[in-house]
Design a protein around this motif. Structure first.
Motif, PDB file in Angstrom:
ATOM      1  N   UNK A  63       0.842  -1.187   0.000  1.00 12.91           N
ATOM      2  CA  UNK A  63       0.000   0.000   0.000  1.00 12.91           C
ATOM      3  C   UNK A  63       0.880   1.240   0.000  1.00 12.91           C
ATOM      4  N   UNK A  64       0.380   2.308  -0.629  1.00 11.16           N
ATOM      5  CA  UNK A  64       1.145   3.551  -0.717  1.00 11.16           C
ATOM      6  C   UNK A  64       0.263   4.734  -0.348  1.00 11.16           C
ATOM      7  N   UNK A  78      -1.530  -5.068   5.403  1.00  7.63           N
ATOM      8  CA  UNK A  78      -0.643  -4.893   4.247  1.00  7.63           C
ATOM      9  C   UNK A  78       0.375  -3.796   4.556  1.00  7.63           C
ATOM     10  N   UNK A  79       1.652  -4.002   4.217  1.00 13.52           N
ATOM     11  CA  UNK A  79       2.684  -2.997   4.508  1.00 13.52           C
ATOM     12  C   UNK A  79       2.439  -1.688   3.757  1.00 13.52           C
ATOM     13  N   UNK A  85       8.504   4.166  -4.995  1.00 11.59           N
ATOM     14  CA  UNK A  85       9.962   4.083  -5.058  1.00 11.59           C
ATOM     15  C   UNK A  85      10.541   3.401  -3.829  1.00 11.59           C
ATOM     16  N   UNK A  86       9.790   3.409  -2.737  1.00 12.91           N
ATOM     17  CA  UNK A  86      10.281   2.824  -1.482  1.00 12.91           C
ATOM     18  C   UNK A  86       9.994   1.332  -1.368  1.00 12.91           C
ATOM     19  N   UNK A  87       9.215   0.797  -2.277  1.00 18.51           N
ATOM     20  CA  UNK A  87       8.823  -0.611  -2.177  1.00 18.51           C
ATOM     21  C   UNK A  87      10.016  -1.504  -2.508  1.00 18.51           C
ATOM     22  N   UNK A  88      10.355  -2.462  -1.636  1.00 17.87           N
ATOM     23  CA  UNK A  88      11.554  -3.297  -1.828  1.00 17.87           C
ATOM     24  C   UNK A  88      11.335  -4.457  -2.793  1.00 17.87           C
ATOM     25  N   UNK A  89      11.019  -4.136  -4.025  1.00 22.57           N
ATOM     26  CA  UNK A  89      10.872  -5.143  -5.089  1.00 22.57           C
ATOM     27  C   UNK A  89      11.715  -4.706  -6.271  1.00 22.57           C
ATOM     28  N   UNK A 105      -0.979  12.095 -12.928  1.00 22.01           N
ATOM     29  CA  UNK A 105       0.147  12.226 -13.865  1.00 22.01           C
ATOM     30  C   UNK A 105       1.484  12.019 -13.154  1.00 22.01           C
ATOM     31  N   UNK A 106       1.641  12.621 -11.978  1.00 23.95           N
ATOM     32  CA  UNK A 106       2.896  12.462 -11.230  1.00 23.95           C
ATOM     33  C   UNK A 106       3.114  11.000 -10.839  1.00 23.95           C
ATOM     34  N   UNK A 107       2.045  10.326 -10.437  1.00 24.59           N
ATOM     35  CA  UNK A 107       2.181   8.906 -10.092  1.00 24.59           C
ATOM     36  C   UNK A 107       2.593   8.091 -11.309  1.00 24.59           C
ATOM     37  N   UNK A 108       1.993   8.373 -12.458  1.00 26.22           N
ATOM     38  CA  UNK A 108       2.327   7.621 -13.669  1.00 26.22           C
ATOM     39  C   UNK A 108       3.790   7.849 -14.051  1.00 26.22           C
ATOM     40  N   UNK A 109       4.285   9.074 -13.874  1.00 24.93           N
ATOM     41  CA  UNK A 109       5.707   9.338 -14.146  1.00 24.93           C
ATOM     42  C   UNK A 109       6.585   8.478 -13.241  1.00 24.93           C
ATOM     43  N   UNK A 110       6.184   8.359 -11.985  1.00 24.45           N
ATOM     44  CA  UNK A 110       6.946   7.534 -11.052  1.00 24.45           C
ATOM     45  C   UNK A 110       6.886   6.065 -11.465  1.00 24.45           C
ATOM     46  N   UNK A 111       5.729   5.630 -11.947  1.00 25.74           N
ATOM     47  CA  UNK A 111       5.596   4.243 -12.403  1.00 25.74           C
ATOM     48  C   UNK A 111       6.462   3.976 -13.631  1.00 25.74           C
ATOM     49  N   UNK A 112       6.512   4.927 -14.535  1.00 29.19           N
ATOM     50  CA  UNK A 112       7.355   4.779 -15.725  1.00 29.19           C
ATOM     51  C   UNK A 112       8.824   4.684 -15.310  1.00 29.19           C
ATOM     52  N   UNK A 113       9.219   5.516 -14.365  1.00 34.86           N
ATOM     53  CA  UNK A 113      10.611   5.503 -13.895  1.00 34.86           C
ATOM     54  C   UNK A 113      10.961   4.158 -13.261  1.00 34.86           C
ATOM     55  N   UNK A 114      10.008   3.548 -12.571  1.00 36.21           N
ATOM     56  CA  UNK A 114      10.246   2.250 -11.932  1.00 36.21           C
ATOM     57  C   UNK A 114       9.951   1.082 -12.867  1.00 36.21           C
TER      58      UNK A 114
END
Length: 503
Positions: A63-64, A78-79, A85-89, A105-114
């Protein structure tokens, strides 16, 4: 082989699945992240958390929410993390976004980066608003994921369902996998499909609510479901083709329908309906007549309402695996009561079915097991009150099945007729009837199904109805709640078989 799901069971890692298609990482996600989590009851994100708490999904769930991450370590077991970005996977497969549209939009950018593989955007507030601001927000999401490894589902949707893996958006889904795969632009219709599963005996291999389909589209799903070994039937509720070109979608349908039936329910069939689809998913509905023609030419099965959709999906799910598509339009009907027999005859005749008179030798054999009063054996076969005795019905069906001129045998019996003996104390009788019909069905040459509405509503009849339907469905016997629904579904199945014969 691209990869595999690995689950820890009693300290051992068991290999569960081989990834051979990109969409496998959605339906068999190795981990799930829900963004926007809150400990407070919440319709949006709380719905997803509840769904996974009640599912059979055993892989990691994260969870975030930065608002609570510094205060809580977990929510509902659930953790909890401040950001993805902090999720240890090392790899994140499936992210569900339930935050305000302005933050998406900001979340999607973070998802693309990860390099997240799939993001379901539950959030609404995009093109369906029919505003320039909503359209700009949607276009921005397209630009962010263009050329990346991240695929977007939605916006304005519920995401994926897979009973085999436990991926879900609804806690009430049937966990037993089936052979129907669905796709729906409407989250409401996707939810309804889950809610009516037991009543209409619909068992799913996979499903997807994909809303505005600005990226992942009906074409992607059609291609995937077409090659999926667990899927025999494909059902889609569509308002438009989204990011896919219509020509490519129907071209793919022509390929898939040679192997599997594809059922299309088109939303926005009238001028007012088209206006509703625009405000629902931002869809440009297109001409209803053009859609109907294109689906037909591609070998698809076109339906116009929810009842037709449910009925034909159920019928196909029972008969396709056993290669029992109806061969023709000659039907024989068994019913206890003259009035019902007239209604059934009129309804099936109006859709182009024939009720040929049974040969004299067949009629004579039927007379041997029925009394001479209040009965008729020409077709329909009116059994009178003796039709409540299931052994007599089974004998009748076996006799009629010997007539090569009959393609389908239909047994009409409301649930309260089937449950009479159980109501009087014969415990287990209703399920026993269902099993007897199942054993008989295995040996029949003709297609056989039952029309079994509930006229006398009670807790007892409802419970018995569900038990009866569950057993006969497992025995590959289709059932219907209405005469008209049965006739329409049988007509559609015959049309599909006629299409197959041309190729």
């Amino acid at each position: 082989m691209v990869g595999s799901i690995e689950r820890r069971v009693s300290g051992e890692i068991q290999r569960q699945f081989e990834y051979k298609h990109p969409l496998d990482y959605l339906f068999y996600a190795r981990n799930v992240t829900i963004v926007g989590a809150t400990p407070k009851p919440n319709f949006g994100v709380g719905m997803f958390i509840s769904a996974f708490r009640h599912s059979n999904y055993t892989n990691p769930i994260y969870l975030v929410n930065p608002k609570y991450a510094g205060k809580l370590n977990e929510i509902k077991g659930f953790p909890l993390y401040a950001s993805i970005s902090d999720i240890p996977e090392s790899e994140l497969d499936y992210v569900i976004c339930s935050i305000k549209a302005k933050y998406v939009a900001d979340l999607v950018r973070e998802c693309v980066a990860r390099k997240v593989k799939f993001v379901t955007i539950f959030s609404s507030g995009f093109a369906e608003l029919l505003t320039e601001e909503g359209q700009r927000a949607e276009n921005e999401l397209r630009k962010i994921v263009r050329g990346s490894q991240t695929r977007l589902i939605g916006p304005n949707c519920l995401g994926a369902l897979c009973p085999k893996s436990g991926i879900t958006f609804n806690p009430t889904y049937i966990k037993d996998p089936g052979n129907i795969a669905f796709a729906s632009q409407s989250g409401g219709i996707a939810t309804t499909l889950i809610e009516i599963q037991r009543k209409r005996s619909l068992y799913f291999s996979k499903g997807l609510s994909f809303g505005n389909q600005i990226d992942l589209s009906c074409l992607d799903l059609l291609e995937y479901y077409g090659q999926d070994r667990d899927t025999d039937i494909i059902g889609m509720y569509l308002e438009d083709t989204g990011a896919a070109k219509g020509s490519e979608f129907f071209k793919k349908m022509r390929d898939v329908t040679k192997r599997k039936p594809v059922v299309i329910w088109k939303g926005g069939q009238t001028q007012l309906g088209a206006r509703a689809t625009a405000s629902h998913t931002g869809a440009m509905a297109g001409s209803f007549k053009i859609w109907k023609t294109a689906v037909s030419q591609a070998g698809g099965t076109f339906v116009t309402n929810s009842q037709e959709f449910w009925d034909i999906l159920h019928l196909f799910s029972c008969i396709i695996p056993n290669n029992r598509l109806p061969k023709g339009r000659n039907v024989a009907i068994i019913v206890a009561g003259g009035g019902a027999s007239v209604e059934i005859t009129d309804t099936f005749s109006s859709l182009g079915f024939n009720l040929p008179e049974l040969p004299p030798e067949i009629q004579e054999k039927l007379r041997e097991i029925y009394p001479p009063v209040n009965t008729s054996f020409r077709n329909p076969v009116d059994t009178g009150a003796v039709g409540l005795i299931i052994d007599t019905i089974i004998k009748s069906i076996k006799i009629i099945d010997k007539n090569p001129n009959i393609d389908t045998i239909i047994f009409y019996s409301p649930i309260n007729w089937l449950t009479q003996l159980e109501r009087q104390g014969a415990r287990g009788h209703t399920v026993s009837v269902a099993r007897s019909l199942g054993r008989m069905n295995k040996k029949l040459r003709s297609l056989f199904f039952i029309i079994c509405p509930i006229f006398e509503f009670s807790e007892f009849n409802t419970r018995m109805s569900l038990k009866f339907k569950e057993v006969i469905t497992k025995k590959s016997i289709p059932h219907f709640e209405s005469i008209k629904g049965a006739a329409v579904a049988l007509d559609l199945a015959i049309r599909y078989n006629e299409y197959l014969k041309r190729y």
